[in-house]
Motif scaffolding. Structure first.
Motif, PDB file in Angstrom:
ATOM      1  N   VAL A   1       0.845  -1.192   0.000  1.00  0.00           N
ATOM      2  CA  VAL A   1       0.000   0.000   0.000  1.00  0.00           C
ATOM      3  C   VAL A   1       0.880   1.241   0.000  1.00  0.00           C
ATOM      4  O   VAL A   1       1.731   1.407   0.881  1.00  0.00           O
ATOM      5  CB  VAL A   1      -0.928   0.019   1.232  1.00  0.00           C
ATOM      6  N   ARG A   2       0.683   2.099  -0.993  1.00  0.00           N
ATOM      7  CA  ARG A   2       1.464   3.336  -1.076  1.00  0.00           C
ATOM      8  C   ARG A   2       0.628   4.484  -0.524  1.00  0.00           C
ATOM      9  O   ARG A   2      -0.471   4.759  -1.011  1.00  0.00           O
ATOM     10  CB  ARG A   2       1.879   3.645  -2.508  1.00  0.00           C
ATOM     11  N   LEU A   3       1.161   5.171   0.486  1.00  0.00           N
ATOM     12  CA  LEU A   3       0.441   6.255   1.147  1.00  0.00           C
ATOM     13  C   LEU A   3       0.599   7.573   0.394  1.00  0.00           C
ATOM     14  O   LEU A   3       1.506   7.735  -0.439  1.00  0.00           O
ATOM     15  CB  LEU A   3       0.955   6.418   2.576  1.00  0.00           C
ATOM     16  N   ALA A   4      -0.272   8.521   0.709  1.00  0.00           N
ATOM     17  CA  ALA A   4      -0.261   9.835   0.052  1.00  0.00           C
ATOM     18  C   ALA A   4       1.065  10.546   0.279  1.00  0.00           C
ATOM     19  O   ALA A   4       1.629  10.503   1.377  1.00  0.00           O
ATOM     20  CB  ALA A   4      -1.405  10.688   0.591  1.00  0.00           C
ATOM     21  N   ARG A   5       1.556  11.238  -0.766  1.00  0.00           N
ATOM     22  CA  ARG A   5       2.833  11.942  -0.642  1.00  0.00           C
ATOM     23  C   ARG A   5       2.830  12.978   0.477  1.00  0.00           C
ATOM     24  O   ARG A   5       3.804  13.068   1.239  1.00  0.00           O
ATOM     25  CB  ARG A   5       3.186  12.644  -1.967  1.00  0.00           C
ATOM     26  N   PRO A   6       1.757  13.799   0.637  1.00  0.00           N
ATOM     27  CA  PRO A   6       1.800  14.770   1.738  1.00  0.00           C
ATOM     28  C   PRO A   6       1.917  14.104   3.105  1.00  0.00           C
ATOM     29  O   PRO A   6       2.619  14.607   3.989  1.00  0.00           O
ATOM     30  CB  PRO A   6       0.462  15.516   1.598  1.00  0.00           C
ATOM     31  N   VAL A   7       1.245  12.965   3.287  1.00  0.00           N
ATOM     32  CA  VAL A   7       1.336  12.244   4.555  1.00  0.00           C
ATOM     33  C   VAL A   7       2.741  11.700   4.757  1.00  0.00           C
ATOM     34  O   VAL A   7       3.330  11.813   5.843  1.00  0.00           O
ATOM     35  CB  VAL A   7       0.298  11.099   4.608  1.00  0.00           C
ATOM     36  N   VAL A   8       3.301  11.119   3.703  1.00  0.00           N
ATOM     37  CA  VAL A   8       4.662  10.570   3.768  1.00  0.00           C
ATOM     38  C   VAL A   8       5.669  11.659   4.123  1.00  0.00           C
ATOM     39  O   VAL A   8       6.542  11.477   4.985  1.00  0.00           O
ATOM     40  CB  VAL A   8       5.027   9.907   2.425  1.00  0.00           C
ATOM     41  N   GLN A   9       5.554  12.812   3.465  1.00  0.00           N
ATOM     42  CA  GLN A   9       6.496  13.896   3.735  1.00  0.00           C
ATOM     43  C   GLN A   9       6.374  14.395   5.169  1.00  0.00           C
ATOM     44  O   GLN A   9       7.384  14.674   5.832  1.00  0.00           O
ATOM     45  CB  GLN A   9       6.256  15.034   2.741  1.00  0.00           C
ATOM     46  N   SER A  10       5.140  14.504   5.667  1.00  0.00           N
ATOM     47  CA  SER A  10       4.953  14.953   7.047  1.00  0.00           C
ATOM     48  C   SER A  10       5.589  13.977   8.028  1.00  0.00           C
ATOM     49  O   SER A  10       6.247  14.384   8.990  1.00  0.00           O
ATOM     50  CB  SER A  10       3.463  15.093   7.364  1.00  0.00           C
ATOM     51  N   ILE A  11       5.394  12.684   7.796  1.00  0.00           N
ATOM     52  CA  ILE A  11       5.954  11.677   8.696  1.00  0.00           C
ATOM     53  C   ILE A  11       7.477  11.715   8.650  1.00  0.00           C
ATOM     54  O   ILE A  11       8.143  11.686   9.693  1.00  0.00           O
ATOM     55  CB  ILE A  11       5.427  10.281   8.347  1.00  0.00           C
ATOM     56  N   ARG A  12       8.043  11.793   7.453  1.00  0.00           N
ATOM     57  CA  ARG A  12       9.500  11.793   7.336  1.00  0.00           C
ATOM     58  C   ARG A  12      10.120  13.075   7.912  1.00  0.00           C
ATOM     59  O   ARG A  12      11.282  13.082   8.299  1.00  0.00           O
ATOM     60  CB  ARG A  12       9.903  11.609   5.870  1.00  0.00           C
ATOM     61  N   GLU A  13       9.328  14.145   7.957  1.00  0.00           N
ATOM     62  CA  GLU A  13       9.805  15.375   8.587  1.00  0.00           C
ATOM     63  C   GLU A  13       9.447  15.420  10.069  1.00  0.00           C
ATOM     64  O   GLU A  13       9.632  16.438  10.733  1.00  0.00           O
ATOM     65  CB  GLU A  13       9.205  16.586   7.865  1.00  0.00           C
ATOM     66  N   ARG A  14       8.889  14.287  10.579  1.00  0.00           N
ATOM     67  CA  ARG A  14       8.573  14.110  11.995  1.00  0.00           C
ATOM     68  C   ARG A  14       7.497  15.080  12.499  1.00  0.00           C
ATOM     69  O   ARG A  14       7.544  15.549  13.633  1.00  0.00           O
ATOM     70  CB  ARG A  14       9.843  14.234  12.848  1.00  0.00           C
ATOM     71  N   TYR A  15       6.534  15.373  11.625  1.00  0.00           N
ATOM     72  CA  TYR A  15       5.388  16.155  12.096  1.00  0.00           C
ATOM     73  C   TYR A  15       4.359  15.157  12.615  1.00  0.00           C
ATOM     74  O   TYR A  15       3.458  14.718  11.896  1.00  0.00           O
ATOM     75  CB  TYR A  15       4.815  17.001  10.968  1.00  0.00           C
ATOM     76  N   LEU A  16       4.521  14.781  13.887  1.00  0.00           N
ATOM     77  CA  LEU A  16       3.767  13.682  14.478  1.00  0.00           C
ATOM     78  C   LEU A  16       3.127  14.118  15.784  1.00  0.00           C
ATOM     79  O   LEU A  16       3.542  15.087  16.403  1.00  0.00           O
ATOM     80  CB  LEU A  16       4.702  12.498  14.754  1.00  0.00           C
ATOM     81  N   LYS A  17       2.099  13.383  16.178  1.00  0.00           N
ATOM     82  CA  LYS A  17       1.478  13.588  17.488  1.00  0.00           C
ATOM     83  C   LYS A  17       1.435  12.248  18.212  1.00  0.00           C
ATOM     84  O   LYS A  17       1.341  11.195  17.582  1.00  0.00           O
ATOM     85  CB  LYS A  17       0.066  14.145  17.354  1.00  0.00           C
ATOM     86  N   PRO A  18       1.520  12.264  19.548  1.00  0.00           N
ATOM     87  CA  PRO A  18       1.451  11.005  20.288  1.00  0.00           C
ATOM     88  C   PRO A  18       0.128  10.272  20.021  1.00  0.00           C
ATOM     89  O   PRO A  18      -0.918  10.904  19.851  1.00  0.00           O
ATOM     90  CB  PRO A  18       1.549  11.458  21.748  1.00  0.00           C
ATOM     91  N   LEU A  19       0.197   8.960  19.978  1.00  0.00           N
ATOM     92  CA  LEU A  19      -0.989   8.130  19.748  1.00  0.00           C
ATOM     93  C   LEU A  19      -0.963   6.965  20.729  1.00  0.00           C
ATOM     94  O   LEU A  19      -0.075   6.119  20.674  1.00  0.00           O
ATOM     95  CB  LEU A  19      -1.007   7.603  18.310  1.00  0.00           C
ATOM     96  N   ASP A  20      -1.951   6.944  21.613  1.00  0.00           N
ATOM     97  CA  ASP A  20      -2.051   5.872  22.605  1.00  0.00           C
ATOM     98  C   ASP A  20      -2.751   4.684  21.951  1.00  0.00           C
ATOM     99  O   ASP A  20      -3.943   4.450  22.133  1.00  0.00           O
ATOM    100  CB  ASP A  20      -2.838   6.376  23.821  1.00  0.00           C
ATOM    101  N   MET A  21      -1.971   3.899  21.188  1.00  0.00           N
ATOM    102  CA  MET A  21      -2.550   2.825  20.383  1.00  0.00           C
ATOM    103  C   MET A  21      -3.186   1.748  21.242  1.00  0.00           C
ATOM    104  O   MET A  21      -4.222   1.183  20.880  1.00  0.00           O
ATOM    105  CB  MET A  21      -1.455   2.216  19.497  1.00  0.00           C
ATOM    106  N   THR A  22      -2.599   1.446  22.390  1.00  0.00           N
ATOM    107  CA  THR A  22      -3.183   0.429  23.273  1.00  0.00           C
ATOM    108  C   THR A  22      -4.578   0.850  23.724  1.00  0.00           C
ATOM    109  O   THR A  22      -5.518   0.048  23.740  1.00  0.00           O
ATOM    110  CB  THR A  22      -2.279   0.199  24.491  1.00  0.00           C
ATOM    111  N   PHE A  23      -4.719   2.119  24.077  1.00  0.00           N
ATOM    112  CA  PHE A  23      -6.023   2.616  24.512  1.00  0.00           C
ATOM    113  C   PHE A  23      -7.018   2.640  23.353  1.00  0.00           C
ATOM    114  O   PHE A  23      -8.189   2.265  23.512  1.00  0.00           O
ATOM    115  CB  PHE A  23      -5.873   4.007  25.116  1.00  0.00           C
ATOM    116  N   VAL A  24      -6.560   3.059  22.168  1.00  0.00           N
ATOM    117  CA  VAL A  24      -7.445   3.076  20.991  1.00  0.00           C
ATOM    118  C   VAL A  24      -8.032   1.694  20.753  1.00  0.00           C
ATOM    119  O   VAL A  24      -9.240   1.526  20.557  1.00  0.00           O
ATOM    120  CB  VAL A  24      -6.682   3.551  19.739  1.00  0.00           C
TER     121      VAL A  24
END
Length: 481
Positions: A174-197
């Protein structure tokens, strides 16, 4: 204790202790309608809002044959794809390699035909829906708001083993959207409590949690969670992509999600202020002291090989350079780059150096003579002084290339040097190692027990000296269980 009872006992993790992350733009914008079910003619929404005193807009258009705009479980699968992309090193091509079974397991769903069908429908919607974020997508690197148009999924490649339906054996790329990929690679991230989700019972609650949690973080300071959040109720309905506009219906649609988040301790209170026509909803969070900081994301992003940057300096497109390295191998591309540069120094004229370089790399028929290997005319000896000069120039060129690669490698941040070294090991001997070998190797590099560039050069020497089996055995012996 049943699995349901265990989930109900899961408490939200304080942001300071969360070690998973999601892409901040898509989380904050709430690309997925929180409703579990929608009419198939709900194929478009359009939200206008204000960011930093500037008008912004977000629209979604989705074909009706896919079941309307992305909604419900689509948010679970979109989030898991982002998480898996991060876990796989956030490669520049934006691709996630997985299976349908793994996606269901990671999203917390059972291995059943019903959920395989739901997964297939969700991925189709995520690929079919087109989003336009006008002056509302954060360019984290340049600290500005931009306009982007994208599909959450750009491409799906599925090996369904002769069938058209997903099953446990379906492999996916699965190839993700370029804007999303660029944001992730530039570390524009927010914490995500995956266990709680994953512990939350309904997709409505999970969807509302993701949108609400994203709004706790200031777009310009994505690691500072707020203790509360307030917003005009009808605007909040638009942020959640609800079709309802009447305050009473908005409250009723969100009531069950509010109840679950209150019972689980994520929320301390949900209150309403103001008049009927100007109601404000106020969320008070119960999972952190007001002063608790969120963690800085520490992720492994696989950087491009230095040779890719070298190709780009000659005008080769980034995607073409990456494809050449991926298909031909870094060693082959580096050798052909050296051959190309020798040709240019020898006087070879090219109208387009980038096109010539690509052709030299792809050449399997020997079309191009390597000036460094040119033989003298038969019967004529090369004077010793000339041989000495050629050897000296070749040594200088080799030294120059080695120094350039080393300089570019060492210019990378330490965590990217470690990731680059592990990627090089994976490229040459990955089939002879397990993932836990590579994981322990990465930990050793990040801890300073190994010097990344030294490992990078070591695997290259092992390849040139035909010692890769011995090199792999050394890694297994040192970083095995």
């Amino acid at each position: 204790m049943s699995s349901v009872e265990k989930k109900r006992k899961v408490k939200p993790t304080a942001p300071a202790d969360i070690d998973r992350f999601d892409e901040a733009n898509s989380a904050r914008l709430g690309l997925i309608c929180v409703q579990e079910r929608i009419p198939s003619d709900y194929t478009r929404w359009d939200v206008q809002f204000v960011i930093d005193n500037r008008d912004a807009r977000l629209t979604c258009i989705s074909p009706s044959e896919y079941g309307g705009v992305p909604h419900g479980l689509d948010g679970d699968f979109a989030t898991i794809l982002n998480v898996m992309y991060l876990e796989q090193g956030a490669p520049e091509d934006g691709e996630v390699h997985t299976t349908a079974y793994q996606l269901l397991q990671r999203a917390g769903f059972p291995d059943s035909g019903q959920y395989y069908a739901a997964l297939q429908e969700s991925l189709d919607r995520l690929k079919g829906a087109t989003y336009t974020a006008s002056e509302s997508w954060r360019d984290h690197k340049r600290q500005r708001w931009t306009t982007v148009k994208f599909n959450i999924i750009e491409q799906i490649m599925a090996d369904t083993q002769g069938d058209t339906s997903f099953g446990s054996g379906t492999s996916l790329k699965v190839r993700l959207a370029r804007p999303v990929v660029q944001s992730i690679r530039e570390r524009y991230l927010k914490p995500l409590d995956m266990t709680f989700v994953l512990s939350l019972k309904r997709s409505l609650t999970r969807s509302l949690y993701r949108v609400l949690d994203a709004h706790r973080y200031d777009p310009q300071h994505p690691h500072e969670p707020a203790p509360d959040f307030r917003i005009q109720l009808q605007q909040w309905a638009r942020e959640c992509k609800l079709r309802e506009t009447l305050p009473a219906r908005i409250k009723r649609n969100l009531e069950s999600a509010h109840t679950e988040l209150l019972e689980r301790g994520y929320l301390r209170a949900v209150t309403y202020e103001g008049t009927r026509n100007d109601t404000v909803i106020v969320y008070e969070f119960g999972d952190l002291p007001a002063t608790a900081p969120a963690p800085e994301p520490v992720i492994e992003v696989i950087p491009d090989a230095p040779v890719i940057d070298a190709l780009r300096r000659y005008g080769v497109a980034h995607t073409v350079a990456r494809k050449l390295v991926q298909d031909r191998g870094e060693g082959h591309v580096t050798a052909r780059l050296e051959k190309f540069e020798a040709m240019i120094r020898a006087g070879y004229r090219a109208r387009n150096k980038g096109a010539l370089l690509v052709d030299v790399i792809r050449d399997d028929e020997g079309k191009y003579l390597d000036p460094r290997e040119a033989q003298p005319e038969q019967g004529r000896a090369v004077p010793s002084t000339r041989r000495t000069e050629l050897a000296r120039r070749e040594a200088e060129e080799t030294e120059r290339l080695t120094t350039a690669v080393e300089r570019e490698f060492l210019a990378l941040p330490p965590d990217e040097q470690a990731a680059r070294a592990v990627t090089q090991v994976r490229l040459f001997v990955g089939r002879e190692l397990r993932e836990d070998h590579l994981r322990r190797l990465l930990i050793a590099l990040q801890a300073g027990e190994l010097e990344p560039y030294g490992l990078y050069r070591e695997v290259m020497r092992a390849a040139s000296e035909l010692r890769l089996p011995e090199f792999a055995e050394q890694i297994r012996g040192t970083y095995g269980i």
